[in-house]
Design an enzyme around this catalytic site. Structure first.
Site, PDB file in Angstrom:
ATOM      1  N   CYS A 116     -53.482  35.207   9.676  1.00  0.00           N
ATOM      2  CA  CYS A 116     -52.587  34.792  10.755  1.00  0.00           C
ATOM      3  C   CYS A 116     -53.098  33.506  11.431  1.00  0.00           C
ATOM      4  CB  CYS A 116     -52.388  35.942  11.748  1.00  0.00           C
ATOM      5  SG  CYS A 116     -50.944  35.713  12.793  1.00  0.00           S
ATOM      6  N   HIS A 221     -50.843  40.445   8.394  1.00  0.00           N
ATOM      7  CA  HIS A 221     -52.022  41.183   8.861  1.00  0.00           C
ATOM      8  C   HIS A 221     -52.410  42.312   7.910  1.00  0.00           C
ATOM      9  CE1 HIS A 221     -52.890  39.397  12.811  1.00  0.00           C
ATOM     10  NE2 HIS A 221     -51.602  39.093  12.808  1.00  0.00           N
ATOM     11  N   GLU A 223     -55.174  43.710   7.519  1.00  0.00           N
ATOM     12  CA  GLU A 223     -56.120  44.668   8.125  1.00  0.00           C
ATOM     13  C   GLU A 223     -55.394  45.828   8.788  1.00  0.00           C
ATOM     14  OE1 GLU A 223     -55.182  41.928   9.501  1.00  0.00           O
ATOM     15  OE2 GLU A 223     -54.985  42.227  11.668  1.00  0.00           O
TER      16      GLU A 223
END
Ligand code: MN
Length: 244
Positions: A116, A221, A223
């Site tokens: 990001c 994202h 994660e």
């Protein structure tokens, strides 16, 4: 005698958390990044925002890899533009710390993953530019932000990856549905990088540099996503960062 398992140390720059109620100013980062690195077998090392470049360098010297995480906007002056009214909060110290880390890691070919803001930061550190606000500047009419308050792991738009890209090969996928939490994106890609993924409206969602050990960045994202291909991305970074 026990064979020692190689354990790469992956740096994770932190951000400043403003004081609230009885809490003082703190430094931290979303736990999801730490969990993703931990699951991939790396030792995450949270990097504080330090004014002193020599102290920052002392931490950098101990790293086997870096993840540049999400966060606030990079100050437009870092890529030679005046800020438009749509720019959100900027943190000059965070910009300074992360740009220093990025330039060192790019020079040293340290395995690096940008996420990001991290993708935008790596592009700016390499001489590229950003849209300060995608919709305000007419780059897309699609809202890539989370202004509607949807969950961080909600898959909201597809990304088509170049099948020949290192990213597609590492995660063994070319058509992904991804989460999205950004109002900015890359405008001019730095010469170091090539674009490897876009959303259907043309926004740059992934870049990489193939002549490096591992230099990949994504606009979404991973994660936050508990999906096999997202795990493979972190595992690939950790593998590249593992000293032989
Ligand atoms: Mn997006």
């Amino acid at each position: 005698m026990t064979a020692s398992r190689p354990l790469p140390v992956i740096g994770l720059p932190t951000l400043e958390i403003a004081s609230a109620e009885d809490k003082p100013v703190r430094l931290g980062i979303n736990r999801a990044y730490v969990k993703a690195l931990e699951a991939a077998g790396a030792a995450p090392l949270l990097i504080p925002l330090l004014d002193d470049a020599e102290l920052l360098r002392a931490i950098y010297a101990r790293l086997d890899g870096l993840v540049f995480p999400g966060g606030e906007d990079v100050a437009p002056r870092e890529y030679g533009e005046e800020p438009i009214p749509k720019v959100n909060t900027v943190d000059p110290l965070r910009d300074r710390v992360e740009l220093a880390l990025a330039r060192w890691s790019l020079r040293d070919d340290l395995p690096t993953l940008g996420i990001c803001r991290g993708q935008q930061l790596l592009n700016v550190a390499s001489g590229g530019t950003l849209y300060q606000d995608l919709r305000y500047q007419g780059a897309t009419s699609v809202d890539h932000s989370r202004r509607d308050g949807r969950p961080r792991d909600e898959l909201v738009h597809p990304v088509r990856l170049d099948p020949g890209s290192r990213l597609a090969q590492l995660i063994d996928a070319t058509n992904l549905d991804v989460n999205s939490s950004h109002h900015q994106a890359i405008k001019d890609v730095a010469p170091l990088f090539r674009v490897t993924g876009r959303s259907p409206d043309g926004v740059i969602e992934a870049i990489e540099s193939t002549d490096r050990r591992f230099l990949i960045a994504v606009q979404w994202h991973p994660e936050e996503l508990h999906l096999p291909w997202a795990s493979r991305l972190f595992q690939s970074l950790v593998q590249a960062a593992t000293r032989r």
